[in-house]
Design a protein around this motif. Sequence first.
Motif, PDB file in Angstrom:
ATOM      1  N   PHE A 103      31.209 -38.559 -65.788  1.00  7.29           N
ATOM      2  CA  PHE A 103      31.921 -39.076 -66.941  1.00  7.29           C
ATOM      3  C   PHE A 103      31.660 -38.171 -68.130  1.00  7.29           C
ATOM      4  O   PHE A 103      30.529 -37.714 -68.333  1.00  7.29           O
ATOM      5  CB  PHE A 103      31.486 -40.521 -67.252  1.00  7.29           C
ATOM      6  N   ASN A 104      32.715 -37.890 -68.904  1.00  8.59           N
ATOM      7  CA  ASN A 104      32.652 -37.001 -70.056  1.00  8.59           C
ATOM      8  C   ASN A 104      33.142 -37.744 -71.290  1.00  8.59           C
ATOM      9  O   ASN A 104      34.115 -38.497 -71.209  1.00  8.59           O
ATOM     10  CB  ASN A 104      33.560 -35.778 -69.844  1.00  8.59           C
ATOM     11  N   ASN A 105      32.512 -37.472 -72.429  1.00 12.18           N
ATOM     12  CA  ASN A 105      33.006 -37.992 -73.693  1.00 12.18           C
ATOM     13  C   ASN A 105      33.986 -36.982 -74.260  1.00 12.18           C
ATOM     14  O   ASN A 105      33.600 -35.861 -74.599  1.00 12.18           O
ATOM     15  CB  ASN A 105      31.858 -38.225 -74.683  1.00 12.18           C
ATOM     16  N   ILE A 106      35.261 -37.356 -74.358  1.00 15.03           N
ATOM     17  CA  ILE A 106      36.289 -36.452 -74.882  1.00 15.03           C
ATOM     18  C   ILE A 106      36.777 -36.905 -76.261  1.00 15.03           C
ATOM     19  O   ILE A 106      37.742 -36.343 -76.781  1.00 15.03           O
ATOM     20  CB  ILE A 106      37.474 -36.315 -73.903  1.00 15.03           C
ATOM     21  N   GLY A 107      36.102 -37.880 -76.853  1.00 20.87           N
ATOM     22  CA  GLY A 107      36.499 -38.399 -78.163  1.00 20.87           C
ATOM     23  C   GLY A 107      35.634 -37.861 -79.285  1.00 20.87           C
ATOM     24  O   GLY A 107      34.718 -37.066 -79.080  1.00 20.87           O
ATOM     25  N   GLY A 136      37.672 -33.034 -58.338  1.00 24.59           N
ATOM     26  CA  GLY A 136      38.309 -31.999 -59.145  1.00 24.59           C
ATOM     27  C   GLY A 136      39.433 -32.497 -60.041  1.00 24.59           C
ATOM     28  O   GLY A 136      40.050 -31.707 -60.752  1.00 24.59           O
ATOM     29  N   VAL A 137      39.696 -33.792 -60.028  1.00 22.41           N
ATOM     30  CA  VAL A 137      40.749 -34.376 -60.860  1.00 22.41           C
ATOM     31  C   VAL A 137      40.110 -35.092 -62.037  1.00 22.41           C
ATOM     32  O   VAL A 137      39.237 -35.945 -61.861  1.00 22.41           O
ATOM     33  CB  VAL A 137      41.620 -35.371 -60.052  1.00 22.41           C
ATOM     34  N   LYS A 138      40.547 -34.741 -63.245  1.00 24.07           N
ATOM     35  CA  LYS A 138      40.065 -35.381 -64.457  1.00 24.07           C
ATOM     36  C   LYS A 138      41.098 -36.396 -64.927  1.00 24.07           C
ATOM     37  O   LYS A 138      42.271 -36.078 -65.043  1.00 24.07           O
ATOM     38  CB  LYS A 138      39.819 -34.344 -65.551  1.00 24.07           C
ATOM     39  N   THR A 139      40.627 -37.626 -65.192  1.00 20.33           N
ATOM     40  CA  THR A 139      41.499 -38.701 -65.639  1.00 20.33           C
ATOM     41  C   THR A 139      40.973 -39.244 -66.960  1.00 20.33           C
ATOM     42  O   THR A 139      39.817 -39.658 -67.048  1.00 20.33           O
ATOM     43  CB  THR A 139      41.539 -39.844 -64.600  1.00 20.33           C
ATOM     44  N   ALA A 140      41.831 -39.226 -68.000  1.00 18.74           N
ATOM     45  CA  ALA A 140      41.452 -39.768 -69.304  1.00 18.74           C
ATOM     46  C   ALA A 140      41.342 -41.283 -69.224  1.00 18.74           C
ATOM     47  O   ALA A 140      42.139 -41.945 -68.553  1.00 18.74           O
ATOM     48  CB  ALA A 140      42.476 -39.360 -70.357  1.00 18.74           C
ATOM     49  N   GLU A 183      36.501 -39.537 -69.943  1.00 22.82           N
ATOM     50  CA  GLU A 183      37.195 -38.868 -68.854  1.00 22.82           C
ATOM     51  C   GLU A 183      36.295 -38.993 -67.638  1.00 22.82           C
ATOM     52  O   GLU A 183      35.084 -38.810 -67.740  1.00 22.82           O
ATOM     53  CB  GLU A 183      37.389 -37.408 -69.247  1.00 22.82           C
ATOM     54  N   VAL A 184      36.895 -39.326 -66.501  1.00 18.12           N
ATOM     55  CA  VAL A 184      36.151 -39.333 -65.252  1.00 18.12           C
ATOM     56  C   VAL A 184      36.673 -38.173 -64.412  1.00 18.12           C
ATOM     57  O   VAL A 184      37.883 -37.920 -64.384  1.00 18.12           O
ATOM     58  CB  VAL A 184      36.265 -40.682 -64.496  1.00 18.12           C
ATOM     59  N   GLU A 185      35.761 -37.463 -63.773  1.00 16.34           N
ATOM     60  CA  GLU A 185      36.123 -36.353 -62.892  1.00 16.34           C
ATOM     61  C   GLU A 185      35.680 -36.697 -61.478  1.00 16.34           C
ATOM     62  O   GLU A 185      34.503 -36.930 -61.226  1.00 16.34           O
ATOM     63  CB  GLU A 185      35.448 -35.070 -63.374  1.00 16.34           C
ATOM     64  N   VAL A 186      36.644 -36.755 -60.562  1.00 13.12           N
ATOM     65  CA  VAL A 186      36.399 -37.058 -59.154  1.00 13.12           C
ATOM     66  C   VAL A 186      37.282 -36.136 -58.325  1.00 13.12           C
ATOM     67  O   VAL A 186      38.481 -36.027 -58.588  1.00 13.12           O
ATOM     68  CB  VAL A 186      36.730 -38.530 -58.814  1.00 13.12           C
TER      69      VAL A 186
END
Length: 135
Positions: free
Chosen positions: A95-99, A74-78, A69-72
């Motif tokens: 960048f976040n690991n959502i898996g 305030g918007v998070k996009t998978a 997931e990228v957050e830019v």
Amino acid sequence: MSDATIVMKEDIAPFARGDGVVTHLMIGKNNAETTGFTSGLTSFPPGRNAPMHFHNCDEQVTIMEGKGEVEVDGVKTALNQYDTSYIPANKPHRFNNIGDGPLVIFWIYAARDVTRTFVETGETVDHLSPGDLVT
């Protein structure tokens, strides 16, 4: 004229960034004398992320493995494998690991001298210097 540079991942010393996050610098000023960019791989264990930050240069990130997931702004996009992002210089992001498995990203910075500024503290550090940690 400079020589071509060939890099084998197994020959690159990993840079531990805390919380199990590991970066491998592929191409940069340390191994490609005339390069105008910096590139590498970063692996995030499940549930881990980078702190909100920005760079002094443009950045492209491609998901190589896992679910991210990228957050830019305030918007998070998978993001899934091979999804790609372009982040302009000075634009806060993370960048976040959502898996359930590792998230591996391939990044390219449009500079040979890269800095990271942490939004929370305002501290600016050189890319992959001792202060460039995720914790």
